[in-house]
Design a protein around this motif. Structure first.
Motif, short mmCIF file in Angstrom:
data_model
loop_
_atom_site.label_atom_id
_atom_site.label_comp_id
_atom_site.label_asym_id
_atom_site.label_seq_id
_atom_site.Cartn_x
_atom_site.Cartn_y
_atom_site.Cartn_z
N LEU A 13 34.20 33.89 35.06
CA LEU A 13 34.84 33.72 34.24
C LEU A 13 34.27 31.80 35.00
N THR A 19 29.67 40.84 39.29
CA THR A 19 31.10 41.85 38.91
C THR A 19 32.00 41.38 38.04
N GLN A 68 37.13 44.27 45.17
CA GLN A 68 37.09 43.31 45.27
C GLN A 68 37.84 42.09 44.76
N TYR A 69 38.58 42.14 43.92
CA TYR A 69 39.79 41.78 42.54
C TYR A 69 41.03 42.50 42.50
N SER A 70 41.62 41.42 42.41
CA SER A 70 43.76 41.84 42.28
C SER A 70 43.89 41.90 40.99
N ARG A 72 49.22 32.92 37.22
CA ARG A 72 48.77 33.31 38.40
C ARG A 72 48.06 32.81 38.95
N THR A 73 47.78 33.04 40.55
CA THR A 73 46.82 33.34 41.70
C THR A 73 45.38 33.79 40.88
N ILE A 74 44.12 33.27 40.38
CA ILE A 74 43.13 34.42 39.79
C ILE A 74 41.85 33.85 40.65
N LYS A 75 40.95 34.99 41.23
CA LYS A 75 39.64 34.10 41.97
C LYS A 75 38.61 35.09 41.21
N ASN A 76 37.34 34.44 40.48
CA ASN A 76 36.80 35.41 40.11
C ASN A 76 34.79 34.35 40.26
N ASP A 136 45.84 40.78 39.06
CA ASP A 136 46.05 39.78 38.84
C ASP A 136 44.18 39.28 38.01
N ASP A 137 43.68 39.15 39.28
CA ASP A 137 42.22 38.81 38.55
C ASP A 137 41.36 39.81 37.77
#
Lengths: 385, 484
Positions: A167, A163, B441-443, A150-154, B445-446
């Protein structure tokens, strides 16, 4: 960009995805087949024997600065961007990464170019850590591929951000065991206009720590406090008049002591060498990085010396660098409440680079790794099971 | 009617209320358990006072062991737990549900260790933020994070929300000044993370816990990094006749290489309220910046001179430097009392979005336009140096529909923050307030990985569980968790 080919060739099937999507697909497939991988940026810190993997995955082809906004003190770069490129771009605008990341090539004898992703994944910081914080304190956001592909942003790109769960902190210093970083956002800071260093020759480790404790209790923003070969060093930075003022006040504080002042380029070179622990580079022995309460450092240094070898100090005594032939068990015993990490194994086993955690922390860490990487494919065994 | 929904209480738990209270009373001292609605009323809300709910009971332990014992009871009986500091959350972070037990740490106020040689203090987390620095005063050290609520807010709450403050431009927020914690897990297990060492050597669980809004554990003790006090500090006040110019001045100061300890922004709406409230003597203009620099006398003068040069290019209507401690206090008094002063104007919603500093002028312009569209006045008062905006939307809670309109206006501003590269919350936390905007702000998966991490710490989703994550997204996790 260059990479340490010898480290890559030590493993079969090097894989260098062209972009995030290709990497995600590769990781997803590796997850499905449960095939472990060793993760590298420039390959400058990979220790043969520390990870058992079928593939070496590098981020070398995922490079480039995405955004750099000097006015917002923010830089975003793809993980494979060389640290040198980032530092050059920042320097052109009079800025820098304030945590002063060390360059491991001197002590590891590795080639290639350290990457920004590798720096974040190992939370690489230098002498200014005592004043400016570590790499993790300057990390604003991350993008990564988790163990399921999975492609994750944080996080993000702003200075303050609460917010959701942070991570980025977890990824920083996880040595690739939680995910493969693809992009990082970092806070940049203005470079000091100038710097000077005060050297205290002929002091013992105990006197050095006393000097550090006294200096770091002042308001003079000492940004380096290190000890090597009988000399304790303090660094002050700022604009010219400020640095002169602070040097003067520190000299008053230590008026009974002999002090040599080193300025400008000489001071910069001094701290580059201390940062990279070049003084231990020539030896063949193992090199340890030991985190310790500063006032405990003199006794621990004495105990380490009993084992044979040499020790130096950074972070005002909070970090001992030790190079010697002793066994891992002997070193970990000597450091007591400190935490000893094996940075260069020498003739020691690379299987346990990290000190063991207490049982609760080990259990939580294992559960977190399982959450990020259920099939255990990222650098398996590197930080424990 | 307020628009943020909370899950229906578990009737099974409500039916067992007396047993739950009995068990809690058996494991902590009787005076530590409150269940009389007269007394639990004080815990029905936090500073997001539009949302209120009486909890089933409140436990106020004095030790980590008591927290652990109470948590074990709740865990065994499947009772939701709401961790609480001083209840100053502006995001509803401490809002109870009817089927929950509030565990508050405000009676845990011991300073356990002061070690100036190694530059840390260890405290029970019920101590207030300000009292930590007060304890250190004689030794010449201080604790850097200074949220506006520092007189009341606790270190536990600061850790839960990763609090910042006016001076974090230079010294960082809570996570940059936190070295170790003792925490009580949802199971009641007591775990120590970090300590007086400068860095960890394993996964940065400490960094994960900080800012986790009571989702993962209750933090009962903390090791905090302390800093030597500066030789001196001095604020200056710069007035501008337009918000955009003030925003531009902030960007130029940041860009110049100077690093003030604080750059604060107040607009005309706020200035009027503050002047009436605190008699701060602020100029009457469109926007004011308070910039504070620190160091020796010469260092301070040098920095003021450089900031004066930067400001002069933008034709400020006023440039005032504090000449003594009284004047410094007066300059700061207005800013520190801004939220209180605004309260006198009526009800307000305080937002907390953060944007890249370079986007401040644009944001101020757009917020002004939206204010006209919604017909609601906005005051802007915020930490400009790091782009952490605090638009205060003024409304009348007694006028039908105004709260809903204010909330919709707020949501628009927060979406705008995300659109320009910022985030929903810089220091107040998500709580219930911004919970349902997280998908902006987040998907999926995020958010999923964050919820999976919560499950590692709190498999039964008992801790503060209807917060931070959108209710719809967290429903499968909350439903799956075995209750009672």
């Amino acid at each position: 960009m260059s990479i340490d080919e010898s480290a890559i060739k030590a493993l079969p099937y090097p894989v260098s995805p062209a972009d995030e999507a290709e990497l995600a697909a590769f990781v997803g497939e590796s997850h499905a087949r449960a095939t472990p991988m060793c993760i590298a940026g420039g390959g400058t810190r990979v220790q043969p024997g520390s990870v058992e993997a079928e593939h070496m995955v590098t981020t070398r082809n995922m490079s480039g600065i995405v955004t750099y906004e000097p006015g917002a003190l923010t830089l975003i770069a793809r993980a494979g961007t060389s640290l040198q490129e980032v530092e050059d771009v920042l320097a052109a605008e009079g800025q820098a990464l304030a945590f002063e990341p060390m360059d491991h090539r001197a002590i590891l004898g590795s080639k290639g170019a350290p990457t920004i992703g590798g720096m974040v994944s190992a939370n690489v910081s230098g002498p200014r850590r005592i004043q400016a914080g570590a790499c993790r304190d300057h990390l604003l956001g991350v993008r990564f591929i988790d163990g399921r592909g999975r492609t994750i942003k944080n996080g993000g790109r702003v200075m303050k951000n609460v917010t959701g769960l942070d991570l980025g902190k977890l990824l920083c210093g996880s040595y690739g065991t939680l995910g493969v970083l693809t992009e990082v956002a970092l806070k940049t800071l203005p470079l000091a206009e100038t710097e000077k260093s005060l050297g205290f020759p002929g002091v013992t480790p105990r006197e050095a720590v006393e000097i550090f404790v006294a200096a770091l209790a002042t308001s003079f923003e000492v940004s380096g406090a290190a000890f090597h070969a009988g000399t304790a060093w303090l660094r002050v930075e700022g604009f010219e008049a400020q640095v002169d003022y602070r040097v003067g006040r520190l000299k008053e504080l230590f008026s009974g002591r002999e002090i040599d002042v080193v300025a400008h380029a000489a001071s910069r070179n001094l701290w580059r060498d201390l940062r990279d622990v070049r003084h231990f580079a020539p030896s063949e022995d193992a090199i340890w990085r030991i985190l310790i309460k500063p006032t405990d450092a003199p006794d621990v240094m004495a105990a380490l010396r009993q084992l044979g070898g040499e020790a130096s100090l950074d972070w005002g005594g909070g970090l001992i660098w030790f190079s010697g032939p002793a066994s891992s068990a002997a070193v970990r015993k000597a450091v007591g409440a400190g935490r000893a990490m094996l940075v260069r194994p020498g003739s020691l086993s690379a299987a346990d680079l990290f000190p063991p955690e207490n049982s609760a922390v080990a259990r939580i860490s294992a559960a977190l790794r399982k959450t990020f990487d259920p099939a255990g494919i990222f650098n398996p065994g590197l930080m424990g099971n | 009617m307020p628009t943020i929904a909370m899950p229906e209480p578990d009737l099974g738990i409500l039916a067992r209320a007396s047993q739950i209270i009995e068990r809690l009373t058996a494991v902590v001292s009787a005076e530590a358990v409150i269940s009389d609605p007269q007394e639990t009323r004080a815990y029905e809300c936090d500073a997001l006072a539009a949302y209120r709910c009486l909890p089933l009971a409140v436990v106020l332990p004095r030790t980590t062991e008591e927290v652990s014992a109470a948590m074990k009871v709740c865990h065994e009986m499947g009772v939701p737990v709401i961790p609480r500091g001083a209840g100053t959350s502006l995001a509803g972070g401490a809002l109870p549900t009817a089927d929950s037990v509030v565990i508050g740490i405000m009676r845990m106020r011991d300073i356990l260790e002061i070690d100036t040689a190694n530059r840390f203090v260890r405290v029970q987390t019920g101590v207030t933020n300000l009292s930590v620095s007060a304890e250190l005063e004689a030794s010449g050290f201080f604790y850097a994070p200074d949220p506006s609520s520092q007189l009341a807010c606790t270190i536990a709450g600061n850790i839960a929300m990763n609090s910042g403050g006016a001076h974090c431009l230079k010294h960082g927020v809570t996570t940059n000044n936190l070295m170790g914690i003792r925490m009580v897990m949802a199971s009641g297990e007591i775990v120590d993370i970090g300590g007086p060492l400068l860095s960890g050597s394993g996964l940065d669980i400490l960094g994960l816990l900080c800012g986790s809004e009571g989702q993962l554990a209750i933090v009962t003790e903390a090791t905090l990094r302390i800093l030597p006090r500066p030789e001196g500090a001095r604020p200056m006040l710069i007035g501008f006749d337009s918000a955009e110019t003030a925003g531009e001045c902030v960007a130029r100061i940041v860009r110049s290489g100077l690093l003030p300890v604080a750059i604060e922004y107040m607009d005309d709406v706020c200035l009027r309220a503050v002047d009436a409230f605190a008699n701060a003597g602020y100029p009457k203009c469109a926007a004011v910046l308070i910039v504070e620099v620190e160091g020796s006398e010469d260092e301070i003068l040098h920095q003021i001179m450089r900031i004066r040069q930067i400001a002069a290019e933008l034709n400020p209507v006023e440039f005032r430097t504090s000449r003594n401690a009284d004047e410094s206090l007066k300059i700061w008094k207005g800013r520190k009392s801004a939220f209180g002063a605004m309260g006198r104007l009526g009800d307000y919603l305080c937002l907390d979005g953060t944007v890249p500093v370079s986007k401040l002028p644009y944001m101020l312009k757009r917020i002004g336009e939206l204010s006209k569209d919604y017909g609601l006045e906005v005051a802007n008062v915020f930490h400009a140096g790091d782009g952490n905006m605090h638009p205060l939307i003024l409304f009348n809670a007694n006028a039908p529909g105004e709260l809903e309109r204010a909330e919709a206006f707020g949501a628009d501003i927060l979406r705008l923050c995300v659109d320009v590269g910022g985030c929903l919350t810089g220091e107040h936390g998500v709580g219930i307030e911004k919970r349902d905007l997280m998908t902006k702000q987040y998907s999926a998966d995020d958010l999923a990985i964050q919820m999976e991490i919560k499950s590692v710490f709190d498999p039964d989703w008992l801790l503060n569980s209807a917060k931070v994550f959108p209710l719809e997204a967290s429903k499968p996790y909350r439903d799956k968790a075995v209750r009672g």
